[in-house]
Design a protein around this motif. Structure first.
Motif, PDB file in Angstrom:
ATOM      1  N   LEU A   1       0.809  -1.209   0.000  1.00 46.93           N
ATOM      2  CA  LEU A   1       0.000   0.000   0.000  1.00 46.93           C
ATOM      3  C   LEU A   1       0.848   1.268   0.000  1.00 46.93           C
ATOM      4  O   LEU A   1       0.406   2.321  -0.457  1.00 46.93           O
ATOM      5  CB  LEU A   1      -0.959  -0.015   1.200  1.00 46.93           C
ATOM      6  CG  LEU A   1      -2.038   1.045   1.240  1.00 46.93           C
ATOM      7  CD1 LEU A   1      -2.929   0.976   0.003  1.00 46.93           C
ATOM      8  CD2 LEU A   1      -2.865   0.904   2.507  1.00 46.93           C
ATOM      9  N   GLU A   2       2.084   1.168   0.463  1.00 50.73           N
ATOM     10  CA  GLU A   2       2.969   2.337   0.443  1.00 50.73           C
ATOM     11  C   GLU A   2       3.235   2.821  -0.982  1.00 50.73           C
ATOM     12  O   GLU A   2       3.603   3.976  -1.193  1.00 50.73           O
ATOM     13  CB  GLU A   2       4.284   2.033   1.165  1.00 50.73           C
ATOM     14  CG  GLU A   2       4.096   1.921   2.658  1.00 50.73           C
ATOM     15  CD  GLU A   2       5.385   1.771   3.431  1.00 50.73           C
ATOM     16  OE1 GLU A   2       6.424   1.393   2.854  1.00 50.73           O
ATOM     17  OE2 GLU A   2       5.343   2.031   4.647  1.00 50.73           O
ATOM     18  N   GLN A   3       3.030   1.961  -1.952  1.00 48.34           N
ATOM     19  CA  GLN A   3       3.245   2.332  -3.357  1.00 48.34           C
ATOM     20  C   GLN A   3       2.143   3.238  -3.908  1.00 48.34           C
ATOM     21  O   GLN A   3       2.207   3.668  -5.057  1.00 48.34           O
ATOM     22  CB  GLN A   3       3.362   1.076  -4.228  1.00 48.34           C
ATOM     23  CG  GLN A   3       4.584   0.248  -3.935  1.00 48.34           C
ATOM     24  CD  GLN A   3       5.851   1.045  -4.160  1.00 48.34           C
ATOM     25  OE1 GLN A   3       6.009   1.732  -5.168  1.00 48.34           O
ATOM     26  NE2 GLN A   3       6.765   0.984  -3.215  1.00 48.34           N
ATOM     27  N   ILE A   4       1.154   3.556  -3.093  1.00 52.84           N
ATOM     28  CA  ILE A   4       0.064   4.418  -3.535  1.00 52.84           C
ATOM     29  C   ILE A   4       0.508   5.885  -3.597  1.00 52.84           C
ATOM     30  O   ILE A   4      -0.187   6.729  -4.149  1.00 52.84           O
ATOM     31  CB  ILE A   4      -1.180   4.236  -2.628  1.00 52.84           C
ATOM     32  CG1 ILE A   4      -2.446   4.630  -3.391  1.00 52.84           C
ATOM     33  CG2 ILE A   4      -1.040   5.003  -1.326  1.00 52.84           C
ATOM     34  CD1 ILE A   4      -3.726   4.195  -2.720  1.00 52.84           C
ATOM     35  N   GLU A   5       1.681   6.183  -3.066  1.00 50.42           N
ATOM     36  CA  GLU A   5       2.178   7.565  -3.027  1.00 50.42           C
ATOM     37  C   GLU A   5       2.310   8.130  -4.439  1.00 50.42           C
ATOM     38  O   GLU A   5       2.877   7.505  -5.332  1.00 50.42           O
ATOM     39  CB  GLU A   5       3.537   7.605  -2.325  1.00 50.42           C
ATOM     40  CG  GLU A   5       4.016   9.008  -2.064  1.00 50.42           C
ATOM     41  CD  GLU A   5       5.211   9.024  -1.146  1.00 50.42           C
ATOM     42  OE1 GLU A   5       6.221   9.618  -1.548  1.00 50.42           O
ATOM     43  OE2 GLU A   5       5.141   8.452  -0.044  1.00 50.42           O
ATOM     44  N   TRP A   6       1.764   9.368  -4.600  1.00 50.34           N
ATOM     45  CA  TRP A   6       1.769   9.993  -5.923  1.00 50.34           C
ATOM     46  C   TRP A   6       1.530  11.487  -5.772  1.00 50.34           C
ATOM     47  O   TRP A   6       0.769  11.922  -4.908  1.00 50.34           O
ATOM     48  CB  TRP A   6       0.677   9.347  -6.769  1.00 50.34           C
ATOM     49  CG  TRP A   6       0.502   9.870  -8.159  1.00 50.34           C
ATOM     50  CD1 TRP A   6       1.476  10.247  -9.028  1.00 50.34           C
ATOM     51  CD2 TRP A   6      -0.728  10.061  -8.844  1.00 50.34           C
ATOM     52  NE1 TRP A   6       0.930  10.650 -10.218  1.00 50.34           N
ATOM     53  CE2 TRP A   6      -0.428  10.542 -10.128  1.00 50.34           C
ATOM     54  CE3 TRP A   6      -2.059   9.861  -8.504  1.00 50.34           C
ATOM     55  CZ2 TRP A   6      -1.413  10.852 -11.070  1.00 50.34           C
ATOM     56  CZ3 TRP A   6      -3.033  10.151  -9.441  1.00 50.34           C
ATOM     57  CH2 TRP A   6      -2.711  10.634 -10.710  1.00 50.34           C
ATOM     58  N   HIS A   7       2.152  12.271  -6.632  1.00 48.60           N
ATOM     59  CA  HIS A   7       1.975  13.725  -6.591  1.00 48.60           C
ATOM     60  C   HIS A   7       0.691  14.174  -7.302  1.00 48.60           C
ATOM     61  O   HIS A   7       0.283  15.320  -7.176  1.00 48.60           O
ATOM     62  CB  HIS A   7       3.186  14.432  -7.228  1.00 48.60           C
ATOM     63  CG  HIS A   7       3.303  14.200  -8.692  1.00 48.60           C
ATOM     64  ND1 HIS A   7       3.933  13.086  -9.207  1.00 48.60           N
ATOM     65  CD2 HIS A   7       2.849  14.908  -9.738  1.00 48.60           C
ATOM     66  CE1 HIS A   7       3.867  13.132 -10.527  1.00 48.60           C
ATOM     67  NE2 HIS A   7       3.207  14.218 -10.870  1.00 48.60           N
ATOM     68  N   GLY A   8       0.025  13.293  -7.991  1.00 47.23           N
ATOM     69  CA  GLY A   8      -1.169  13.656  -8.751  1.00 47.23           C
ATOM     70  C   GLY A   8      -2.493  13.428  -8.042  1.00 47.23           C
ATOM     71  O   GLY A   8      -3.556  13.676  -8.611  1.00 47.23           O
ATOM     72  N   TRP A   9      -2.457  12.970  -6.794  1.00 48.14           N
ATOM     73  CA  TRP A   9      -3.720  12.704  -6.105  1.00 48.14           C
ATOM     74  C   TRP A   9      -4.494  13.987  -5.856  1.00 48.14           C
ATOM     75  O   TRP A   9      -3.939  14.976  -5.372  1.00 48.14           O
ATOM     76  CB  TRP A   9      -3.483  12.008  -4.772  1.00 48.14           C
ATOM     77  CG  TRP A   9      -3.140  10.565  -4.870  1.00 48.14           C
ATOM     78  CD1 TRP A   9      -1.988   9.975  -4.439  1.00 48.14           C
ATOM     79  CD2 TRP A   9      -3.934   9.511  -5.431  1.00 48.14           C
ATOM     80  NE1 TRP A   9      -2.016   8.618  -4.702  1.00 48.14           N
ATOM     81  CE2 TRP A   9      -3.207   8.314  -5.314  1.00 48.14           C
ATOM     82  CE3 TRP A   9      -5.191   9.466  -6.034  1.00 48.14           C
ATOM     83  CZ2 TRP A   9      -3.697   7.099  -5.769  1.00 48.14           C
ATOM     84  CZ3 TRP A   9      -5.673   8.251  -6.488  1.00 48.14           C
ATOM     85  CH2 TRP A   9      -4.931   7.081  -6.350  1.00 48.14           C
ATOM     86  N   THR A  10      -5.771  13.957  -6.183  1.00 44.27           N
ATOM     87  CA  THR A  10      -6.702  15.040  -5.884  1.00 44.27           C
ATOM     88  C   THR A  10      -7.983  14.391  -5.336  1.00 44.27           C
ATOM     89  O   THR A  10      -8.224  13.199  -5.588  1.00 44.27           O
ATOM     90  CB  THR A  10      -7.069  15.840  -7.142  1.00 44.27           C
ATOM     91  OG1 THR A  10      -7.735  14.966  -8.064  1.00 44.27           O
ATOM     92  CG2 THR A  10      -5.832  16.467  -7.793  1.00 44.27           C
ATOM     93  N   PRO A  11      -8.797  15.147  -4.634  1.00 44.30           N
ATOM     94  CA  PRO A  11     -10.067  14.577  -4.186  1.00 44.30           C
ATOM     95  C   PRO A  11     -10.919  14.062  -5.357  1.00 44.30           C
ATOM     96  O   PRO A  11     -11.558  13.020  -5.238  1.00 44.30           O
ATOM     97  CB  PRO A  11     -10.752  15.741  -3.468  1.00 44.30           C
ATOM     98  CG  PRO A  11      -9.621  16.581  -2.964  1.00 44.30           C
ATOM     99  CD  PRO A  11      -8.584  16.485  -4.061  1.00 44.30           C
ATOM    100  N   SER A  12     -10.885  14.751  -6.482  1.00 41.92           N
ATOM    101  CA  SER A  12     -11.696  14.312  -7.628  1.00 41.92           C
ATOM    102  C   SER A  12     -11.164  13.016  -8.244  1.00 41.92           C
ATOM    103  O   SER A  12     -11.947  12.184  -8.711  1.00 41.92           O
ATOM    104  CB  SER A  12     -11.806  15.409  -8.687  1.00 41.92           C
ATOM    105  OG  SER A  12     -10.539  15.767  -9.175  1.00 41.92           O
ATOM    106  N   GLU A  13      -9.850  12.808  -8.234  1.00 44.73           N
ATOM    107  CA  GLU A  13      -9.277  11.546  -8.741  1.00 44.73           C
ATOM    108  C   GLU A  13      -9.718  10.378  -7.856  1.00 44.73           C
ATOM    109  O   GLU A  13     -10.118   9.322  -8.349  1.00 44.73           O
ATOM    110  CB  GLU A  13      -7.749  11.623  -8.784  1.00 44.73           C
ATOM    111  CG  GLU A  13      -7.064  10.361  -9.248  1.00 44.73           C
ATOM    112  CD  GLU A  13      -7.153  10.102 -10.748  1.00 44.73           C
ATOM    113  OE1 GLU A  13      -6.752   9.007 -11.173  1.00 44.73           O
ATOM    114  OE2 GLU A  13      -7.628  10.982 -11.490  1.00 44.73           O
ATOM    115  N   VAL A  14      -9.672  10.581  -6.547  1.00 43.72           N
ATOM    116  CA  VAL A  14     -10.097   9.534  -5.625  1.00 43.72           C
ATOM    117  C   VAL A  14     -11.595   9.280  -5.778  1.00 43.72           C
ATOM    118  O   VAL A  14     -12.035   8.130  -5.804  1.00 43.72           O
ATOM    119  CB  VAL A  14      -9.737   9.894  -4.164  1.00 43.72           C
ATOM    120  CG1 VAL A  14     -10.252   8.836  -3.207  1.00 43.72           C
ATOM    121  CG2 VAL A  14      -8.227  10.061  -4.010  1.00 43.72           C
TER     122      VAL A  14
END
Length: 119
Positions: free
Chosen positions: A36-49
């Protein structure tokens, strides 16, 4: 607690006009869900989730929604009943771990809230 959400900021070099890089992710305290640590990303936004949540909730029968975390080796295979996490850096052919659908949706809702509060 199995994990904790995190926000990491990497500042550019002093002579650069670039903006700091902000990444959202998870610090894991349970070796069984280490991928799960691989979920790290600079592109995460509330709308993406939210898009992932919506597409997941729309699944029926044997449908599957595959989500590849950009810039990562983490692939998430979402079925209406279970969610499988694959870290392609490991040598395992089967999933690294799996969650129930409800556990995954709960995680994503919490992740979205964390991102929104820390953006």
């Amino acid at each position: 607690m199995k994990y904790q959400f995190k926000k990491e900021i990497t500042n550019p070099p002093r002579n650069s006009s670039a903006r700091p890089l902000v990444e959202f992710g998870v610090k894991v305290f349970d070796k069984n869900i280490e991928a799960l640590e691989q979920i790290e990303w600079h592109g995460w936004t509330p709308s993406e989730v939210q898009m992932i949540i919506d597409k997941s909730k729309a699944l029926r029968g044997n449908q599957v929604y595959n989500y590849q975390v950009s810039g990562s080796d983490l692939s998430i295979h979402i079925y209406p009943e279970e969610v499988y996490f694959f870290d392609w850096r490991t040598e395992r052919e089967e999933e690294d771990f799996k969650w129930s659908f409800n556990e995954f949706i709960d995680f994503m809702e919490q992740f979205k809230k964390f991102i929104k509060e820390n953006s």
